[in-house]
Design an enzyme around this catalytic site. Structure first.
Site, PDB file in Angstrom:
ATOM      1  N   GLY A 181       0.775  -1.243   0.000  1.00 25.10           N
ATOM      2  CA  GLY A 181       0.000   0.000   0.000  1.00 25.10           C
ATOM      3  C   GLY A 181       0.800   1.284   0.000  1.00 25.10           C
ATOM      4  O   GLY A 181       0.299   2.332   0.404  1.00 25.10           O
ATOM      5  N   ASN A 183       1.665   3.078  -2.535  1.00 23.76           N
ATOM      6  CA  ASN A 183       1.036   4.040  -3.460  1.00 23.76           C
ATOM      7  C   ASN A 183      -0.242   4.619  -2.862  1.00 23.76           C
ATOM      8  O   ASN A 183      -0.541   5.796  -3.052  1.00 23.76           O
ATOM      9  CB  ASN A 183       0.759   3.384  -4.814  1.00 23.76           C
ATOM     10  CG  ASN A 183       2.000   3.357  -5.688  1.00 23.76           C
ATOM     11  OD1 ASN A 183       2.412   4.395  -6.204  1.00 23.76           O
ATOM     12  ND2 ASN A 183       2.621   2.200  -5.817  1.00 23.76           N
ATOM     13  N   MET A 262      -3.420  -7.271  -7.564  1.00 25.15           N
ATOM     14  CA  MET A 262      -2.884  -8.375  -8.352  1.00 25.15           C
ATOM     15  C   MET A 262      -3.983  -9.217  -9.001  1.00 25.15           C
ATOM     16  O   MET A 262      -3.879 -10.442  -9.070  1.00 25.15           O
ATOM     17  CB  MET A 262      -1.991  -9.259  -7.460  1.00 25.15           C
ATOM     18  CG  MET A 262      -0.897  -8.489  -6.737  1.00 25.15           C
ATOM     19  SD  MET A 262       0.119  -7.522  -7.857  1.00 25.15           S
ATOM     20  CE  MET A 262       1.197  -8.795  -8.447  1.00 25.15           C
ATOM     21  N   ILE A 264      -6.956  -9.427 -12.382  1.00 31.90           N
ATOM     22  CA  ILE A 264      -7.348  -8.878 -13.686  1.00 31.90           C
ATOM     23  C   ILE A 264      -8.798  -8.404 -13.589  1.00 31.90           C
ATOM     24  O   ILE A 264      -9.667  -9.105 -13.052  1.00 31.90           O
ATOM     25  CB  ILE A 264      -7.172  -9.943 -14.789  1.00 31.90           C
ATOM     26  CG1 ILE A 264      -5.684 -10.325 -14.870  1.00 31.90           C
ATOM     27  CG2 ILE A 264      -7.679  -9.429 -16.138  1.00 31.90           C
ATOM     28  CD1 ILE A 264      -5.408 -11.599 -15.632  1.00 31.90           C
ATOM     29  N   ASN A 279      -4.312   2.452 -13.403  1.00 28.80           N
ATOM     30  CA  ASN A 279      -3.363   1.526 -12.792  1.00 28.80           C
ATOM     31  C   ASN A 279      -1.967   2.126 -12.879  1.00 28.80           C
ATOM     32  O   ASN A 279      -1.689   2.940 -13.766  1.00 28.80           O
ATOM     33  CB  ASN A 279      -3.386   0.187 -13.530  1.00 28.80           C
ATOM     34  CG  ASN A 279      -2.470  -0.845 -12.880  1.00 28.80           C
ATOM     35  OD1 ASN A 279      -2.385  -0.933 -11.648  1.00 28.80           O
ATOM     36  ND2 ASN A 279      -1.753  -1.609 -13.681  1.00 28.80           N
ATOM     37  N   HIS A 281       2.049   0.846 -13.169  1.00 29.26           N
ATOM     38  CA  HIS A 281       2.828  -0.359 -13.473  1.00 29.26           C
ATOM     39  C   HIS A 281       4.318  -0.018 -13.445  1.00 29.26           C
ATOM     40  O   HIS A 281       4.731   1.013 -13.984  1.00 29.26           O
ATOM     41  CB  HIS A 281       2.421  -0.891 -14.862  1.00 29.26           C
ATOM     42  CG  HIS A 281       3.134  -2.147 -15.211  1.00 29.26           C
ATOM     43  ND1 HIS A 281       2.781  -3.360 -14.669  1.00 29.26           N
ATOM     44  CD2 HIS A 281       4.204  -2.380 -16.012  1.00 29.26           C
ATOM     45  CE1 HIS A 281       3.602  -4.291 -15.132  1.00 29.26           C
ATOM     46  NE2 HIS A 281       4.476  -3.720 -15.953  1.00 29.26           N
TER      47      HIS A 281
HETATM   48  C1  GRF Z   1       3.943  -1.048  -7.459  1.00 32.63           C
HETATM   49  O1  GRF Z   1       5.278  -1.269  -7.803  1.00 32.63           O
HETATM   50  C2  GRF Z   1       3.071  -0.889  -8.671  1.00 32.63           C
HETATM   51  O2  GRF Z   1       3.746  -0.374  -9.768  1.00 32.63           O
HETATM   52  C3  GRF Z   1       2.631  -2.304  -8.958  1.00 32.63           C
HETATM   53  O3  GRF Z   1       2.480  -2.893  -7.677  1.00 32.63           O
HETATM   54  C4  GRF Z   1       3.313  -2.229  -6.735  1.00 32.63           C
HETATM   55  C5  GRF Z   1       2.426  -1.795  -5.614  1.00 32.63           C
HETATM   56  O4  GRF Z   1       3.154  -1.336  -4.522  1.00 32.63           O
HETATM   57  N1  GRF Z   1       1.423  -2.314  -9.748  1.00 32.63           N
HETATM   58  P1  GRF Z   1       2.387  -0.751  -3.262  1.00 32.63           P
HETATM   59  O5  GRF Z   1       1.474  -1.840  -2.702  1.00 32.63           O
HETATM   60  O6  GRF Z   1       1.620   0.456  -3.694  1.00 32.63           O
HETATM   61  O7  GRF Z   1       3.485  -0.408  -2.297  1.00 32.63           O
END
Ligand code: GRF
Length: 368
Positions: A181, A183, A262, A264, A279, A281
């Protein structure tokens, strides 16, 4: 000041002595408590649990004005005292008109003094600190609920009035994640700092023990775990998809933010939020979609990689690219150091793109 909800400091001092004779401890805390919010309530409950009774020393109206500026307090001392007294954890309220609570501490001589985590015993006001030492009070610093404050509430209300977005509202976000988490936290901090005008309405995870759920709860944001179902290959079951749509609809969500989710995504979630699911990535798409993208970049001997924010479609990391940030791959990088530097860029880029995307969406669709 006359009010049945406001006690006199001398009367509270007598009550303190009576408690003392019974071997009970009186907790004292002070503050403005203007526009009571969940951060206040949790703080006060935690403070009260330190002893057997609690008195709140409330900054009077002139004192709040001096500390917080013109236009404050929003609520008068009488009203703030009445609201505080309605809480089970508050036994008495005393109002003081000076900037500091020194005089009432000297009169009441509490056993324990509770203060919010933006202070340390060393950074307490020296006069108040001296009064606490005279009273031989134990000083307890309590953690604050991040992002919850009267000033932040007022700022949100003012921003809404000013109409930052085309339809004059702040978008309500849902953040979906399976992992740690970071992000989510970056988006929440951008909102706290006022660099992103938005509100996180709900956080959803397919993993019961995901840290993202813990982080959301710590901020007082509804945190929901859904059962993903038994579909293979990272797909969500029909029941899970329906539950997510129902939850997002119930929370009046405007934008769906995938942050390490994680799974789809497909109909009916895709159709219900068409063009409104983002999203992030960890690669410069279209290179390295799917899992472990930074490891693939490292293995391929590339000299740079990065991160991409994109709209979500039915593919895996195939939707329209909204923005990218580049990250050099340095000699000596391993998967962890590279991923950490990519995440730094993610945390900067994602809040910025969310704000921009909402603005362009709301401009294109004024009903949004
Ligand atoms: C990030 O590296 C993002 O790019 C990918 O999953 C990871 C999520 O990290 N989709 P977090 O859970 O937000 O720390």
């Amino acid at each position: 000041m006359e009010s049945s909800f406001i006690s006199d400091a001398d009367t509270v001092a007598q009550w303190r002595d009576a408690l003392d004779r019974e071997g009970k401890k009186l907790v004292f805390t002070n503050g403005c408590f203007d526009l009571l919010h969940v951060g206040h309530v949790r703080y006060l409950q935690e403070a009260r649990a330190l002893g057997d009774a609690m008195v709140v020393a409330l900054n009077g109206d002139a004192s709040v004005r001096e500390l917080k500026g013109e236009g404050r307090p929003v609520n008068t001392a009488e009203d703030r005292a009445e609201i505080l007294c309605a809480l089970e954890c508050v036994d008495r309220v005393v109002v003081f008109d000076e900037k500091r609570a020194t005089r009432v501490i000297d009169i009441i001589r509490p056993h324990l003094y509770a203060k919010g985590g933006d202070y340390t015993p060393e950074s307490l006001n020296p006069e108040e600190r001296a009064a606490l030492d005279r009273a031989d009070a134990e000083i307890c610093i309590l953690s604050l609920v991040p992002g919850k404050s009267t000033s932040a509430t007022l700022k949100r209300m003012q921003d809404d009035g000013a109409g930052d977005c085309a339809n004059g509202t702040r978008p309500r976000l849902a953040v979906l994640g399976s992992g740690k988490g970071s992000n989510f936290e970056a988006v929440a901090r951008a909102i706290d700092a006022g660099t992103l005008t938005a509100e996180i309405a709900v956080v959803i995870s397919d993993m019961a023990d995901a840290k993202i759920l813990e982080l959301a709860k710590a901020r007082g944001i509804p945190a929901i775990q859904i059962e993903p179902g038994s579909e293979k290959g990272g797909h969500l079951g029909d029941a899970a998809l329906k539950e997510i749509v129902d939850r997002l609809t119930a929370a009046s969500v405007d934008l769906v933010i995938l942050a390490g989710f994680m799974r789809i995504v497909r109909a009916p979630l895709l159709s219900a939020f068409a063009g409104r699911i983002l999203n992030i990535h960890p690669s410069l798409l279209p290179k390295y979609p799917g899992l472990g993208a930074w490891r693939q970049a490292l293995k391929s001997g590339d000299s740079e990689t990065g991160c991409t924010v994109h709209l979500v479609d039915e593919g895996v990391d195939t939707g329209t690219i909204l923005a990218q940030a580049k990250v050099p791959i340095l000699p000596g990088d391993d998967a962890d150091t590279l991923h950490a530097r990519i995440q730094e860029q993610e945390h900067r880029l994602y809040p910025q793109v969310i704000g921009e995307q909402w603005k362009s969406h709301a401009t294109a669709d004024p009903q949004a």
